[in-house]
Write a protein that holds these residues in place. Structure first.
Motif, short mmCIF file in Angstrom:
data_model
loop_
_atom_site.label_atom_id
_atom_site.label_comp_id
_atom_site.label_asym_id
_atom_site.label_seq_id
_atom_site.Cartn_x
_atom_site.Cartn_y
_atom_site.Cartn_z
N LYS B 199 36.43 33.70 36.66
CA LYS B 199 37.16 32.44 36.78
C LYS B 199 38.43 32.47 35.93
O LYS B 199 38.37 32.51 34.71
N ASN B 201 40.75 30.22 35.38
CA ASN B 201 41.06 29.11 34.48
C ASN B 201 40.34 29.25 33.15
O ASN B 201 40.86 28.89 32.10
N GLU B 202 39.13 29.82 33.21
CA GLU B 202 38.39 30.03 31.96
C GLU B 202 39.02 31.14 31.13
O GLU B 202 39.07 31.05 29.91
N GLN B 204 42.09 31.80 30.97
CA GLN B 204 43.26 31.23 30.31
C GLN B 204 42.85 30.35 29.15
O GLN B 204 43.53 30.28 28.13
N GLU B 205 41.76 29.64 29.32
CA GLU B 205 41.36 28.67 28.32
C GLU B 205 40.84 29.34 27.05
O GLU B 205 41.15 28.90 25.94
N PRO B 229 47.71 32.89 36.48
CA PRO B 229 46.66 33.30 37.42
C PRO B 229 47.17 34.23 38.52
O PRO B 229 46.48 35.19 38.88
N ASP B 466 36.29 23.07 40.82
CA ASP B 466 37.68 23.16 41.26
C ASP B 466 37.73 23.48 42.75
O ASP B 466 38.46 22.85 43.51
#
Lengths: 370, 512
Positions: B199, B201-202, B204-205, B229, B466
């Motif tokens: 994932k 987004n994870e 990046q987080e 991404p 998402d």
């Protein structure tokens, strides 16, 4: 913390890239190795020339025309039982009740022969046996199957227990039918009238068993591999959930398959009583219900390969008797030799599935593998 | 913090399985203390294999591993622990009947002193902010709690280098946040962390750096804050990928299925579906959100005729509006009634497919009854198999390959391909992209959208909110077997869906 770098000497690698030819070669090699070991052990422990022992094993199985026929007949009975178990095992229904299913099939045949000797013509008795024996075997297969289908009982335990019931049932009837009274044996049934004895085929009393086994072999090959029923058996064996998911009625398939498995065992029992021995004892199945499991498994449930695995067992068994008498060796000695050969044959599967790889030194770039 | 020397250096690591499967080839990787490294890659790109070699499960064919610049040989998980390396696997390795503390000390040498262990566990929990009760039995725990126990277990053994294999796959958004909190605490404490994930987004987080693997080879490392991404995906896949999920407007929606007052009790006597009522229309996608075990499995299986229903009704409406009651039918009867219902279950190899059969044999699962003879028709499933392999780009040596040999993504393509090949009126999918890489996932989303446009009523059970909110026309939230609100997919907020997934009160409060 240990700083020394230790390397494993070798490790196992799974492989699935062997050609059919290589697989056969490995198996042949394992038999050769087994024979060499057998020869060495024979020479050391008995001092007898091992090649003489091997020779007499062969002559025990094929020494005379009669011996050859009996070997072939034994082979076909064992093959038939192994084939009978195959549908159940394909379904992963661990039917170890072949012994009992064969026994009740034999008992049904004996009953037809004894009860109707004076009353019905021989042909009708045979016809009745042909109906009754598979029915009895099927019943013995049906009971564990319906329990499994309805209450999910353990089929291994149940089929095993059914064996004991069958044995006791046979002892009970032996007491009722014993000839002469008090002997505890039945002796040859209808020795004079031959009523209910299975007919000779092509002028040979051995051919019937061989023919039945061959027909069953071809039938099962197509039934399991190519029919709709066979497909259902395979799916149920692989995953009951998947079977339910596509609408296969799992219970129905279990019962249907065990009826078939039991019926075929019943036919084997019928041949043992009606065609081969013409009598019944509690040990008439001779453990073949269990040996059949081994035969079927060694052949990976392929009906045609089963001929080979059944042959190996029968060949060694027939040869065993010969070396016992000829060299004054114990009967168990042949069991030792059979054990060694089986060990090698089953053990060689490991080398078919895995490759042993030597560890590589860091300097080496390309790996050496065997 | 010393960032100059890597805590772990892997050099030219190669691992092959069998003759031609190369899991890793000449991989170089550095892991630093006080950093979180994301290991990114498609399915079968060798992420887990690489980490398994670090944790002693596999032994590399060649290459070297250095810990604190010293060469080491890791031959077993015990060696790995001795070197301070601990891995939390995707599938938990806990003993259900033991408590958290017992599981944690299990297998350690020395005298068993649960009291002392409990104290030490509490200490670790306080330090990093874990929330775990050492005396609680594992079988009473939620997935997230079990995962926490696994992490504490690794820390208890003194690990300084932690590897987490797809830890968020089984968590709700709230639980994921909690996990990330703990990970940040460990990072502050100077631990080296590796997280394997799909994932973006994870990634990046949470992470500082991203190492990308492609087909077993190391592609490169990116600094997370300098990338996006799109760049990560392109690097991972090797070519450009469109990262948008389409959501075409439903065309001519017609009532397809009406579920009313459905109650399901499972074999253990636990109520799994509680008075559920909803409708699903042709040409739309109904998303179902819920944590694992919220009843979505039982709900789908009830519609498919695989689950015994306590009470309630499931009515199917054909194009002319004729209704059929599905409750009490088995899958075969449903098929015989002419209801074209397709189902992609959660457990692919355990329910949807037969692992040991080849692709055409698996096609036959749906078609073997066709024809009148005793024998099966093999030609047609073979054709279907060839068509699916070609159309969905299934990577396989041939249609005779047993499906268990295929990678997860390809297995799923075979299953989805078969289920949509008979033009379903209703298509149900459960976690259809679980474990799939980005490329395969988007292929599957596209296929589902095509079915929607062809007029199928689609039920889409998903775990990635998402995606769920991007693809669904309507989102139904399940909580404890209850329908906890049906939201419009175009306007629903992730936070609200997450809240409704975990708390029935959240839904009620808003409804009033």
């Amino acid at each position: 913390m240990k700083t020394k770098v230790r390397e494993p000497k070798f490790h196992l690698v799974k492989r699935d890239d062997l050609s059919r030819y290589q697989r056969v070669l490995i198996r042949l090699l394992s038999i050769v190795l087994a024979l060499i070991l057998c020869a060495t052990i024979t020479a050391i422990t008995t001092g007898i020339n091992p090649f003489e022992v091997f020779g007499s094993i062969v002559s025990g199985a094929f020494g005379t025309a009669r011996k050859t026929w009996i070997t072939l007949q034994d082979l076909s009975v064992l093959l038939l039982i192994a084939l009978a178990l195959t549908p159940a095992f394909t379904m992963k229904f661990w039917n170890i009740g072949g012994e009992g299913q064969v026994l009740v099939g034999g008992l049904a045949t004996a009953a037809c022969m004894i009860c109707f000797e004076q009353k019905l013509p021989s042909a009708v008795i045979i016809l009745l046996s042909v109906i009754a024996a598979p029915l009895a075997g099927a019943l013995w297969g049906f009971i564990p199957a319906i329990c499994k289908a309805k209450w999910n009982t353990n089929e291994t335990l149940m089929t095993l227990m059914m064996n004991y019931i069958a044995t006791q049932l046979v002892s009970y009837f032996i007491i009722i039918w014993e000839v002469p009274k008090g002997s505890g044996k039945i002796g040859i049934i209808n020795q004079n009238s031959h009523a209910g004895w299975m007919p000779q085929v092509f002028g040979s009393k051995y051919m019937l068993c061989i023919l039945v086994a061959l027909i069953t072999m071809v039938f099962l090959y197509f039934y399991i591999g190519y029919s709709k029923h066979g497909y259902e058996i395979q799916v149920v064996g692989e995953s009951e959930n998947t079977a339910r998911y596509v609408g296969i009625k799992v219970g129905k398939v279990i019962v249907r398959t065990m009826l078939l498995s039991g019926a075929l065992c019943g036919i084997a029992g019928m041949l043992l009583v009606g065609s081969i021995n013409h009598t019944i004892t509690t040990t008439i199945a001779g453990g073949q219900g269990f040996t059949g499991v081994l035969v079927a498994w060694m052949a990976k449930f392929n009906p045609f390969t089963m001929v080979l695995s059944a042959f190996l067992i029968v060949f060694m068994d027939r040869g065993a008797g010969e070396i016992a008498t000829q060299f004054g060796l114990n009967q168990s000695y042949a069991d030792i030799l059979t054990g060694i050969i089986l060990f090698f044959i089953i053990g060689c599967e490991f080398f078919i599935n895995y490759r042993i790889k030597r560890a590589e030194k860091h300097e080496n770039k390309e790996g050496s593998s065997c | 913090m010393d960032n100059k020397n890597a805590a772990v250096s892997m050099r030219k690591i190669t691992k092959t399985f069998g003759q031609d499967v190369i899991a890793n080839k000449d991989v170089d990787l550095d892991i630093y203390k006080g950093e979180i490294l994301s290991l990114l890659g498609e399915n079968g790109s060798g992420k887990t294999t690489l980490m398994n070699m670090l944790s002693g499960i596999y032994y590399p064919d060649s290459g070297e591993i250095f810990i604190d610049s010293k060469p080491v040989s890791i031959r077993s998980p015990k060696d790995a622990y001795d070197l301070g390396i601990g891995m939390v696997h995707q599938h938990f390795k806990l003993v259900d009947v033991l408590s958290a503390a017992e599981n944690i000390v299990l297998g350690l040498p020395g005298k068993l002193d649960i009291k002392k262990a409990t104290l030490k566990i509490r200490e670790i929990c306080d330090k990093y902010g874990f929330d775990v009760d050492p005396e609680k039995k594992v079988y009473n725990m939620s997935v997230s709690e079990k995962q926490t126990v696994e992490i504490v277990k690794v820390l208890y053994r003194g690990a300084d280098i932690l590897i987490l294999d797809e830890p968020t796959a089984v968590l709700t958004p709230q639980e994921t946040q909690k996990l990330f909190e703990v990970m940040r605490n460990m990072k502050k404490d100077g631990k080296a962390l590796v997280i394997i994930t799909h994932k973006l987004n994870e990634v990046q987080e949470i992470s500082d750096k991203v190492a990308v693997l492609r087909q077993g080879a190391y592609v490169g490392t990116l600094i997370t804050k300098d990338t996006n991404p799109q760049e990560m995906t392109d690097m991972m896949v090797g070519h450009k990928v469109e990262l948008n999920i389409e959501r075409p407007e439903p065309v001519d929606p017609k009532l397809r299925i009406r579920v009313s007052g459905l109650n399901v009790v499972n074999e253990e006597g636990i109520k799994k579906v509680n008075d559920a009522s909803f409708e699903i229309y042709s040409g739309e996608i109904l998303g179902i959100a819920g944590i694992s075990g919220c009843g979505q499995k039982e709900l789908l299986e009830s519609i498919a005729g695989l689950q015994k229903v306590e009470s309630g009704s499931i009515k199917y409406f054909d194009d002319d509006g004729n209704e059929t009651e599905l409750v009490g039918m088995d899958p075969l009867k449903i098929k015989e009634l002419g209801v074209a219902l397709s189902f992609v279950p959660e457990d692919r190899l355990g329910m949807g497919l037969v692992g040991n059969m080849d692709i055409s044999g698996n096609m036959m699962l749906r078609s073997f009854r066709e024809g009148h003879g005793l024998f099966t028709d093999r030609k047609k499933p073979q054709n279907t198999a060839e068509k699916i392999v070609k159309l969905l780009h299934v990577e396989t040596p041939g249609i005779e390959t047993p499906v268990r040999r295929l990678s997860g993504g390809n297995v799923q393509k075979v299953l989805v391909g078969r289920e949509i090949s008979n033009r379903p009126k209703v298509l149900m999918t459960a976690y259809v992209v679980r474990g799939l890489d980005i490329n395969s996932s988007y292929t599957i989303y596209e296929l589902i959208n095509l079915q929607k446009q062809a007029g199928a009523a689609v039920i889409f059970v998903g775990e990635d909110l998402d995606v769920l909110l991007q693809i669904s026309d309507r989102v139904m939230v399940l909580c404890d077997g209850c329908v906890n609100g049906i939201l419009d997919g175009r306007s629903a907020q992730k936070g609200e869906v997450g809240l409704r997934m975990t708390s029935l009160d959240a839904g009620k409060g808003e409804d009033r």
